[in-house]
Design an enzyme around this catalytic site. Structure first.
Site, PDB file in Angstrom:
ATOM      1  N   LYS A   9      17.792  21.839 -19.889  1.00  0.00           N
ATOM      2  CA  LYS A   9      16.772  22.622 -19.184  1.00  0.00           C
ATOM      3  C   LYS A   9      15.668  21.703 -18.632  1.00  0.00           C
ATOM      4  O   LYS A   9      15.616  20.513 -18.962  1.00  0.00           O
ATOM      5  CB  LYS A   9      16.198  23.659 -20.158  1.00  0.00           C
ATOM      6  N   TYR A  49      20.390  34.649 -16.456  1.00  0.00           N
ATOM      7  CA  TYR A  49      19.697  35.295 -17.578  1.00  0.00           C
ATOM      8  C   TYR A  49      19.626  36.816 -17.421  1.00  0.00           C
ATOM      9  O   TYR A  49      18.714  37.455 -17.959  1.00  0.00           O
ATOM     10  CB  TYR A  49      18.302  34.698 -17.752  1.00  0.00           C
ATOM     11  N   ASN A 112      12.845  24.959 -25.496  1.00  0.00           N
ATOM     12  CA  ASN A 112      13.907  24.627 -26.463  1.00  0.00           C
ATOM     13  C   ASN A 112      15.039  23.795 -25.861  1.00  0.00           C
ATOM     14  O   ASN A 112      16.136  23.717 -26.418  1.00  0.00           O
ATOM     15  CB  ASN A 112      14.411  25.883 -27.178  1.00  0.00           C
ATOM     16  N   HIS A 115      20.587  24.903 -23.038  1.00  0.00           N
ATOM     17  CA  HIS A 115      21.308  26.172 -23.098  1.00  0.00           C
ATOM     18  C   HIS A 115      22.764  25.853 -23.406  1.00  0.00           C
ATOM     19  O   HIS A 115      23.300  24.872 -22.904  1.00  0.00           O
ATOM     20  CB  HIS A 115      21.231  26.912 -21.759  1.00  0.00           C
ATOM     21  N   GLU A 126      29.670  32.120 -17.174  1.00  0.00           N
ATOM     22  CA  GLU A 126      28.655  31.134 -16.789  1.00  0.00           C
ATOM     23  C   GLU A 126      29.278  29.985 -16.006  1.00  0.00           C
ATOM     24  O   GLU A 126      28.716  29.521 -15.011  1.00  0.00           O
ATOM     25  CB  GLU A 126      27.930  30.624 -18.047  1.00  0.00           C
TER      26      GLU A 126
HETATM   27  P1  IDP Z   1      19.815  31.017 -26.623  1.00  0.00           P
HETATM   28  O1  IDP Z   1      19.313  30.106 -25.523  1.00  0.00           O
HETATM   29  O2  IDP Z   1      19.762  30.339 -27.962  1.00  0.00           O
HETATM   30  O3  IDP Z   1      21.148  31.646 -26.327  1.00  0.00           O
HETATM   31  P2  IDP Z   1      18.640  33.651 -26.045  1.00  0.00           P
HETATM   32  O4  IDP Z   1      18.214  34.628 -27.060  1.00  0.00           O
HETATM   33  O5  IDP Z   1      19.862  33.940 -25.243  1.00  0.00           O
HETATM   34  O6  IDP Z   1      18.739  32.225 -26.757  1.00  0.00           O
HETATM   35  O7  IDP Z   1      17.400  33.448 -25.048  1.00  0.00           O
HETATM   36  C1  IDP Z   1      17.565  32.705 -23.855  1.00  0.00           C
HETATM   37  C2  IDP Z   1      16.386  31.797 -23.688  1.00  0.00           C
HETATM   38  O8  IDP Z   1      15.218  32.584 -23.452  1.00  0.00           O
HETATM   39  C3  IDP Z   1      16.019  30.940 -24.913  1.00  0.00           C
HETATM   40  O9  IDP Z   1      16.798  29.771 -25.014  1.00  0.00           O
HETATM   41  C4  IDP Z   1      14.570  30.630 -24.622  1.00  0.00           C
HETATM   42  O10 IDP Z   1      14.461  29.609 -23.626  1.00  0.00           O
HETATM   43  C5  IDP Z   1      14.089  31.940 -24.012  1.00  0.00           C
HETATM   44  N1  IDP Z   1      13.512  32.838 -25.024  1.00  0.00           N
HETATM   45  C6  IDP Z   1      14.167  33.685 -25.852  1.00  0.00           C
HETATM   46  N2  IDP Z   1      13.314  34.364 -26.650  1.00  0.00           N
HETATM   47  C7  IDP Z   1      12.077  33.939 -26.279  1.00  0.00           C
HETATM   48  C8  IDP Z   1      10.750  34.265 -26.734  1.00  0.00           C
HETATM   49  O11 IDP Z   1      10.543  35.079 -27.624  1.00  0.00           O
HETATM   50  N3  IDP Z   1       9.730  33.612 -26.116  1.00  0.00           N
HETATM   51  C9  IDP Z   1       9.913  32.701 -25.111  1.00  0.00           C
HETATM   52  N4  IDP Z   1      11.132  32.365 -24.667  1.00  0.00           N
HETATM   53  C10 IDP Z   1      12.201  32.965 -25.240  1.00  0.00           C
HETATM   54 MG    MG Z   2      21.713  33.083 -24.935  1.00  0.00          MG
END
Ligand code: IDP
Ligand code: MG
Length: 151
Positions: A9, A49, A112, A115, A126
């Site tokens: 990312k 997303y 984080n 992805h 994807e």
């Molecule tokens: P993942 O990336 O581990 O699959 P997902 O739940 O699919 O996690 O969420 C997609 C992305 O959305 C996360 O990697 C993160 O960048 C963002 N995200 C998810 N939940 C939050 C939140 O509560 N606050 C801010 N960003 C979030």
């Molecule tokens: Mg996800």
């Protein structure tokens, strides 16, 4: 053979973690099938997303993923989806397992770093969203029998 979709990312790119991410996946033994360095359009971000549309973090997530270039990749190997999820760590870096990329380089959920597809079905969707078939390379790696064989 199973394939999974991986993104470094914008924060990972800005922090110089493209090489670290690739090196970890490559050294584990998975095989690179496709790669593209690009600036993500808002349209592609929204399609990638789509499952999160309407959630509180959605607008910020779209801003984040379009804020700088990303490195998009497809990796192949037995159980590739689960292996790469494990290597990236759970969504919240503070809860990610030591040794995972999100643990080793991340602190907050909003940054984080990576992805990775969460299921074989989503991986296929994807991969099709991000890469044309001709951008995915089917190739034999000399080391495959030394890494992929069950005997
Ligand atoms: P993942 O990336 O581990 O699959 P997902 O739940 O699919 O996690 O969420 C997609 C992305 O959305 C996360 O990697 C993160 O960048 C963002 N995200 C998810 N939940 C939050 C939140 O509560 N606050 C801010 N960003 C979030
Ligand atoms: Mg996800």
């Amino acid at each position: 053979m199973e394939r999974t979709f991986v993104l470094v990312k914008p924060d990972g790119v800005q922090r110089g973690l493209i090489g670290e991410t690739i090196a970890r996946i490559e050294k584990r033994g998975l095989k690179l099938v496709a790669a593209r360095f690009l600036q993500v359009s808002p349209e592609l971000a929204r399609r990638h997303y789509a499952e999160h549309e309407g959630k509180g973090f959605y607008d910020g997530l779209i801003r984040y993923i379009t804020s700088a270039p990303v490195m998009a990749m497809v990796w192949e190997g037995p159980n590739a989806v689960a292996l790469v999820r494990q290597m990236m760590g759970v969504t919240r870096p503070g809860e990610a397992a030591p040794g995972s990329l999100r643990h080793d380089f991340g602190i907050v959920i909003g940054r984080n770093l990576t992805h990775a597809s969460d299921s074989v079905d989503n991986a296929a969707k994807e991969i099709a969203l991000w890469f044309k078939p001709e951008e995915q390379v089917d190739w034999k790696r000399a080391l495959d029998p030394w890494i992929f064989e069950d005997n």
